[in-house]
Design an enzyme around this catalytic site. Structure first.
Site, PDB file in Angstrom:
ATOM      1  N   HIS A 175     -10.444  -4.339  10.329  1.00 40.61           N
ATOM      2  CA  HIS A 175     -10.546  -4.090   8.479  1.00 40.61           C
ATOM      3  C   HIS A 175     -12.534  -3.375   9.184  1.00 40.61           C
ATOM      4  CE1 HIS A 175      -8.626  -7.408   7.598  1.00 40.61           C
ATOM      5  NE2 HIS A 175      -8.679  -7.080   6.619  1.00 40.61           N
ATOM      6  N   GLU A 204       0.977  -1.039   0.014  1.00 48.90           N
ATOM      7  CA  GLU A 204      -0.247  -0.035  -0.311  1.00 48.90           C
ATOM      8  C   GLU A 204       0.786   1.096  -0.073  1.00 48.90           C
ATOM      9  OE1 GLU A 204      -1.133  -2.411   2.249  1.00 48.90           O
ATOM     10  OE2 GLU A 204      -2.574  -2.791   1.380  1.00 48.90           O
TER      11      GLU A 204
HETATM   12  C1  LIG Z   1      -1.632  -4.739   4.228  1.00 43.48           C
HETATM   13  C2  LIG Z   1      -3.740  -5.319   3.844  1.00 43.48           C
HETATM   14  N1  LIG Z   1      -3.664  -5.428   2.528  1.00 43.48           N
HETATM   15  C3  LIG Z   1      -4.089  -5.912   1.764  1.00 43.48           C
HETATM   16  C4  LIG Z   1      -5.184  -6.489   2.467  1.00 43.48           C
HETATM   17  C5  LIG Z   1      -6.859  -7.629   2.164  1.00 43.48           C
HETATM   18  N2  LIG Z   1      -5.813  -8.889   1.868  1.00 43.48           N
HETATM   19  C6  LIG Z   1      -6.582 -10.232   2.271  1.00 43.48           C
HETATM   20  S1  LIG Z   1      -5.872 -11.709   3.037  1.00 43.48           S
HETATM   21  C7  LIG Z   1      -4.865 -10.577   1.012  1.00 43.48           C
HETATM   22  C8  LIG Z   1      -4.021 -11.431   0.240  1.00 43.48           C
HETATM   23  C9  LIG Z   1      -2.836 -12.151   0.632  1.00 43.48           C
HETATM   24  O1  LIG Z   1      -1.954 -13.262   0.557  1.00 43.48           O
HETATM   25  P1  LIG Z   1      -0.846 -13.936   0.860  1.00 43.48           P
HETATM   26  O2  LIG Z   1      -0.101 -12.875   1.528  1.00 43.48           O
HETATM   27  O3  LIG Z   1      -0.452 -14.751  -0.272  1.00 43.48           O
HETATM   28  O4  LIG Z   1      -1.496 -14.911   1.508  1.00 43.48           O
HETATM   29  P2  LIG Z   1      -3.090 -15.811   0.992  1.00 43.48           P
HETATM   30  O5  LIG Z   1      -4.479 -15.617   1.564  1.00 43.48           O
HETATM   31  O6  LIG Z   1      -3.520 -16.518  -0.034  1.00 43.48           O
HETATM   32  O7  LIG Z   1      -2.705 -17.109   2.335  1.00 43.48           O
HETATM   33  C10 LIG Z   1      -5.570  -9.581   0.684  1.00 43.48           C
HETATM   34  C11 LIG Z   1      -5.275  -8.822  -0.108  1.00 43.48           C
HETATM   35  C12 LIG Z   1      -5.143  -7.275   3.614  1.00 43.48           C
HETATM   36  N3  LIG Z   1      -5.236  -7.694   4.585  1.00 43.48           N
HETATM   37  N4  LIG Z   1      -3.953  -6.410   4.442  1.00 43.48           N
END
Ligand SMILES: Cc1ncc(C[n+]2csc(CCOP(=O)(O)OP(=O)(O)O)c2C)c(N)n1
Ligand SMILES: Cc1ncc(C[n+]2csc(CCOP(=O)(O)OP(=O)(O)O)c2C)c(N)n1
Ligand SMILES: [Mg+2]
Ligand SMILES: [Mg+2]
Lengths: 342, 333, 333, 342
Positions: free
Chosen positions: C132, C63
């Site tokens: 959130h 971000e």
């Molecule tokens: C800082 C932040 N940005 C965006 C989000 C929204 N979000 C939640 S899970 C996710 C994807 C995360 O990907 P990854 O780290 O690969 O974990 P996975 O969900 O694949 O286990 C996103 C973009 C968040 N919770 N926190």
């Protein structure tokens, strides 16, 4: 500028496979328990999904189905009182770390008897006294917290180490960079475990990275690093076991990438337009539970019947957990402004 | 012990850290250039020599990870003091501050503590322009789970910092650059360890005509203006320093307003959305019946802090603007 | 053209983006999962198909860099729309928002513009817990150089977003999750492009007994409570939606208070240090002479947003709490 | 996970040295102008220091003395309308990019005729119309801004590229990580120029990094990268010239580390306890201006007398700038709340 310290980033695969013995030398009981844990995760998520469908879990939940080998393999390779930090997709780590299924499920239902008294929910389950420093709703949010816990271990010389779980997506967060650098310059006892499940929400790893392996990022910090098959619990166990010793003996942090896959959508609202059914199918065929069960069957540690009984036992545990959760009371409104300050 | 010993604000802060570090091995200081350099403003000069590299830790320039690391160490048993060089840079660590440190306890259902102090230098008047001069207390004071402290004098600085280090919550401790080495405001500070409870304000000057709530360096200006107003107009200002913004000692303020019927708020931060809005709003709710006049706020102008001294002097409330603001309330009433 | 067409808040936002992107090739959308996925809340569904990968850009989860990149592209001629998935995550980009985008123009002596819109989903009620669900508008509304917009209905959402994209300043555009697909609040939205000037509030319901200033989703609740109070008590609330928090249409509010003599402020954010403090403080200064009663604020409780529905419902102002708050002013007066 | 794109991080030193011709093929006039620019920076900083001592510059200033070869070499290798982003130690970049000394000095004195009308000062001088996107008081603050400018170049296909200057210390900021990753996955035309002057304030590079060369961080993004002698203007010019072509032809971003040294304290309040006088002396002996002057003398492009005249001319320019600055009016108070919004 001189070369600062011995170049550390090179790990030979044999470093890890040499110690296949580690898993082999585990007591049979523990090997079987690991299978049970995997089942617990799988069925806990199945029940969770049902509660979501029935509308009893109203927030968002990120299911760990398909990734069980990583959490269980890694956490079983730690000492009981080592620390872990978890993620938004944290049920698996939590269960592997020995959490009580009742209090977990109760938390998901927002009840007073849950791990967080209903204040945290899926993304914030923690149990600090047992070394679980918590799930985290901020992607990557626990990377620097884990690093700080490792600083404590180093300052207090308490012999503990930290396992820090995070996703592929989290490896692009700024605090990943700052934290891994600090861990490296200060030789902190922390294993960064990147669960590369191929996607950060809808973004494929091949679009969010321009490197072949996320573990290549070790070069930015002169850190030891390796990429392994995160669906092979034996490989995960042996790798983390090896690096746990490495960390504990003061040799500094490690970056381990576990290749795995999330079977379910990112969260309930995910239409999964970003991937094909075929792709999902290929990975389901690589089911880490089936794979591990076959190892145990082959080794003669369990029979088909044992396996069915273990799974049935887990299903029964979950039934109990659900009952406990459903019967537990909601928190009292007097609680809302409690626990803000110590 | 020299009962008359007078020291600076900076020395008081250093002494608080030293005394707590001597008593408690879990306390450590971490921040950019805090070791050999002694911190950008020299607050920790000499501490490396006394406590060594293990407890006075230089951080790379990664404010976000720095605060996250401190948070992680705090929940596992340490009591970190984090120095963020300029308070403007808390923006970089805002997620770690507001979404992690502040909320961990609550989200975990009360089953963790985050005993961390984040010390940082706020305020302008140094010609350092928009990114090195802000007063951003409103950003942290709004976040439940944080405590926010802004000492205005050496005595308070020491006692409040000791209380902050002893507190089991994340405390944002905002120091003022113009007070650090200011000889004009040195004062007697006891050598022994003492603490001032967080959440207790203090009346810095008694008065019956108008209540003036001010924070940090503005307390000094307000007191000086109060003396001028007494001389020139016979107006007696009661100058109140809340000392901690969160928790806020609103009772002290309301009690004063009950006596004076008038409230003026003075802050260095940009006025719009600034912390004094909270003070004014609480008084407009709880103290309304005692108010005889509009509540006046005197704040930094609504622009970034400009570089040029002439503009900066105009942007930050000075004695003249405070004086006019206070006088205006008597015209309006 | 169908003059009776009724659409959701989400559709209105999407339409504003589409129309601006059709007109101006410099406008692009960037954010996490905005392409194939259509954004976490589905706001940009279908836009990838129309505008292609070059203008609908998926961002890695960074971000801070995301907002910095948008800022850099804005000062060099683009007009980015940045989507930050949850408003809670603006903390990660706070330096880029507050120290860069907001201040570049001023620090450069007026010789740059930053035409950027940062769209983000705020508010709770979704059971998503502390990280959130926040309403963090106070953090950005305090920063000079930013404009802050919080639409409460589909019509405003479209017109304000178009105005925001056309504006040459960084605009923080905070949408409410509970409004996105809310069928209860669909309304007629003209198909043609129109804009609503930033800085102009609107009276959403006329009334003569009490002025109720509310933002975002709270506008809807306030209007509903107003109808109840009319029924039950014959009290006529004037519900004012400032729509943009910065610049704030304070005149509209003061004019209403002149008529009613009473002010109630309703916000979803935690009350302490929240934006309504600013509204209350301005009225307590400029509108004091017309006030017949204390100013009442009804806000989120001073804790992180809890997960459990029962607690969350209690933390966020509901109809009951708003009703009681408004009634209390009549008891107090 | 497959290898995603061709491995790019390997640059042979010969890639750069092969094109020594680049510098050689510059018109004599330009080569001499580059020396003049270096003198301008050196003397501008000397005057600035005097103003600080006299108390006429009241804020903080970070002097670029000793690092002149990096700014001048790099910026002369760009096209006139390419973009640069600068740092808190930005006078050198600004002068190399062709800024007017009068308006710079005036800004430092906080006068109305300065580049920022006295609102920005040393850490915020910018001249967007000429491609100077500004100094930045936030360490690393311009890294993502530069990346965004490169995104503009790519979207608009305007043929421009971006040179992003930042210090060694800045390479540990989180936005460095996020931005370099984006530049890499999107193939943006930006050259990241890390001015490794051995310290971030008091922190030596060997304590804030555990890698031998900061350019090793290229591996984290599969980016082309190299470490060069930042005090050798010919090497800097040739390297950046080479990579400018690389970027302009769509081959993606580059990370260049320039080894150099700051002669002066970090800022006026720096007692320099963290380094020895001897160390400073060794580096002063590597004076980039002396070195370049000798190149030009040897090539017969200038005589000793020419050199003295060039320097004298610069001193005269600075005298004018000082006069202009001192005589310029302070901004009017009506200005304070202007320029907040467009
Ligand atoms: C800082 C932040 N940005 C965006 C989000 C929204 N979000 C939640 S899970 C996710 C994807 C995360 O990907 P990854 O780290 O690969 O974990 P996975 O969900 O694949 O286990 C996103 C973009 C968040 N919770 N926190
Ligand atoms: C984000 C941030 N943290 C800290 C500072 C204070 N500070 C200013 S310059 C500096 C050192 C920067 O080191 P480096 O990037 O190597 O640049 P150099 O000063 O050596 O040119 C520090 C810590 C700052 N301005 N911004
Ligand atoms: Mg993932
Ligand atoms: Mg440096």
């Amino acid at each position: 500028m001189e070369k600062l310290k011995t170049k550390k980033t090179e790990v030979k695969v044999s470093d890890v496979y040499d110690i296949q013995g580690s898993f082999q030398s585990l007591p049979d009981r523990v090997k079987v328990e690991m299978l049970e844990k995997m089942y617990q995760i799988r069925h806990f998520e199945a029940e969770t999904e049902q509660f979501i469908i029935k509308g009893q879990i109203h927030g968002t939940c990120h299911l760990y189905v398909g990734e069980e080998a990583t959490a269980v393999g890694a956490i079983y390779a730690l000492a009981k009182n080592d620390y872990i930090t978890s993620t938004h997709r944290g049920h698996g780590h939590c269960i592997a770390k020995g959490a009580d299924l009742n209090r977990m499920m109760t938390e998901l239902l927002g009840k007073a008897t849950g791990y967080c008294k209903g204040k945290g929910g899926s993304m914030h389950i923690a149990d600090v006294t047992t070394g679980n420093l918590g799930a985290n709703g901020i992607v990557g949010g626990s990377i620097d917290i884990a690093t700080g816990a490792a600083l404590t271990c180093k300052i207090k010389e308490n012999g503990k180490i930290v396992a820090c779980f995070f996703g592929d997506g989290a490896a692009n967060r700024g605090n990943f960079h700052g934290a891994l650098n600090m861990a490296s310059i200060w030789d902190l006892p922390v294993i960064y475990i990147c669960e590369n499940n191929q996607y950060g929400m809808s973004m494929p790893v091949k679009e969010s990275f321009n490197i072949a392996r996320i573990s290549e990022r070790k070069h930015a910090y002169n850190m030891v690093g390796i990429t392994i098959d995160g669906n092979d619990i034996v490989q995960v166990y042996n790798t983390i076991r090896h690096f746990a010793d490495h960390c504990r003996s003061g040799k500094g942090p490690v970056l381990v990438e576990c290749l795995t896959y999330r079977w379910k959508g990112h969260s309930k609202s995910d239409a999964q337009v970003y991937r094909t059914k075929e792709e999902v199918k290929t990975w389901i065929e690589k089911d880490p539970i089936v794979r591990y069960r076959n190892v145990l069957l082959k080794e003669g540690l369990i029979s088909e019947k044992d396996d069915r009984e273990i799974e049935a036992g887990v299903i029964e545990q979950l039934k109990q957990a659900n009952k406990f959760a459903e019967e537990s009371p909601f928190p009292d409104l007097s609680q809302v402004e409690e626990d803000v300050y110590a | 012990m020299d009962r008359k010993r007078e020291i600076t604000y900076l020395e008081a802060i250093r002494e608080a850290m030293q005394q707590m570090m001597r008593i408690n091995p879990d306390v450590y200081l971490i921040g950019e250039d805090v070791a050999e350099y002694g911190g950008a403003f020299g607050v920790s000069v000499g501490m490396l020599e006394e406590f060594g590299k293990k407890r006075i830790i230089n951080s790379p320039i990664s404010e976000d990870a720095l605060v996250g690391v401190a948070t992680g160490s705090a929940i596992t048993g340490m009591r970190p003091i984090v120095e963020i060089m300029f308070s403007d840079f808390i923006t970089i660590a805002m997620d770690e501050i507001a979404n992690q440190a502040a909320k961990i306890r609550y989200m975990f259902g009360g089953k963790a503590t985050v005993p961390m102090v984040l010390r940082t230098a706020g305020g302008g008047g140094t010609g350092a322009a928009g990114q090195h001069s802000q007063s951003l207390e409103a950003l942290v004071a709004h976040i439940p789970g944080l405590k926010v402290v802004m000492p205005s004098c050496p005595y308070d600085a020491k006692g409040l910092l000791i209380a902050s280090i002893e507190d089991n919550n994340p405390v944002i401790f905002i120091e003022h650059k113009l007070l650090y080495k200011n000889k004009k405001y040195i004062e007697h500070v006891p050598e022994e360890k003492y603490s001032i409870p967080l959440g207790k304000g203090e009346i810095k000057r008694q008065g019956s005509h108008v209540s003036v709530v001010a924070t940090s360096f503005m307390v000094k200006k307000a007191i000086e203006v109060a003396e001028i107003l007494k001389e020139e107009k016979g107006i007696e200002c009661e100058v109140i320093d809340p000392r901690t913004l969160r928790p806020l000692d609103i009772d002290l303020i309301i009690d004063s307003v009950k006596k004076t019927g008038r409230l003026v708020c003075v802050e260095e931060a940009c006025g719009f959305g600034g912390f004094m809005g909270e003070v004014a709003a609480q008084v407009a709710e709880k103290g309304f019946d005692w108010l005889d006049a509009p509540i006046v706020r005197i704040s930094g102008k609504n622009c970034p802090v400009p570089y040029s001294l002439v503009l900066e002097n105009d942007m930050i409330p000075g004695h003249d603007r405070i004086k006019e603001g206070i006088l205006s309330i008597f015209e309006k009433a």
